[in-house]
Design a protein around this motif. Structure first.
Motif, PDB file in Angstrom:
ATOM      1  N   CYS A   1       0.825  -1.212   0.000  1.00  0.00           N
ATOM      2  CA  CYS A   1       0.000   0.000   0.000  1.00  0.00           C
ATOM      3  C   CYS A   1       0.859   1.262   0.000  1.00  0.00           C
TER       4      CYS A   1
ATOM      5  N   TYR B   1       0.474   4.048  -2.732  1.00  0.00           N
ATOM      6  CA  TYR B   1       0.191   5.419  -2.302  1.00  0.00           C
ATOM      7  C   TYR B   1       1.143   6.395  -2.982  1.00  0.00           C
TER       8      TYR B   1
ATOM      9  N   TYR C   1      -5.438   4.675  -0.789  1.00  0.00           N
ATOM     10  CA  TYR C   1      -4.255   4.055  -0.176  1.00  0.00           C
ATOM     11  C   TYR C   1      -3.832   4.777   1.099  1.00  0.00           C
TER      12      TYR C   1
ATOM     13  N   LYS D   1      -6.026   3.277   3.706  1.00  0.00           N
ATOM     14  CA  LYS D   1      -5.620   1.895   4.002  1.00  0.00           C
ATOM     15  C   LYS D   1      -4.396   1.889   4.909  1.00  0.00           C
TER      16      LYS D   1
END
Length: 114
Positions: free
Chosen positions: A39, A43, A58, A61
Motif C-alpha cells: 500500500c 500510495y 491508499y 488503508k
C-alpha cells in the motif's frame, strides 16, 4: 525535529531503506506485512501520478493498518525512546527520504481526514 513531528502525528507507515516502520505518536514498530507495505508503494505511485481518488484510498488503508498495529496499553516513553534511536541511526539520505514522506503525510492528512 523529525522525531517531534512524528510524535505529534497519527500513525502512518514509512519506508526507511528496505524496511517499513509504523511511526506516530503511539507507535514505533517495524512492519513486515506485505499487504501493508504494498500500500505504501501504491500510495506513492498514485500520489506522484496525481491520481487523487486512488491516493486517498491508499492513504486511508495505510492509516487503518497503522491503527490495527497499535499495541494496548501504549508505552509513550518507550515509543519516544525507540523512535529517537531509530531516527538517530539513519543515514542522511534515509533521513531526507523519511522527511519527504512525513511532508507528504502532513500535506495529505488535512485533505483526507478533516
Amino acid at each position: 525535529m523529525t522525531t517531534e513531528r512524528l510524535l505529534k502525528s497519527p500513525g502512518f507507515l514509512y519506508q526507511i531503506g528496505n524496511r517499513y516502520y509504523y511511526l506516530g505518536k503511539w507507535i514505533c514498530k517495524e512492519c513486515t506485512d506485505v499487504d501493508a507495505t504494498d500500500c505504501v508503494s501504491m500510495y506513492h505511485m498514485c500520489r506522484s501520478g496525481n491520481e487523487e481518488p486512488d491516493t486517498a484510498f491508499y492513504f486511508h488503508k495505510i492509516r487503518a493498518y497503522s491503527d490495527f498495529a497499535l499495541e494496548v496499553p501504549c508505552n509513550i516513553a518507550k515509543t519516544r525512546e525507540d523512535m529517537t534511536a531509530l531516527i538517530d541511526g539513519l543515514s542522511d539520505s534515509d533521513r531526507d527520504f523519511l522527511d519527504k514522506q512525513i511532508q507528504y503525510f502532513e500535506e495529505d492528512y488535512p485533505k483526507y481526514c478533516d
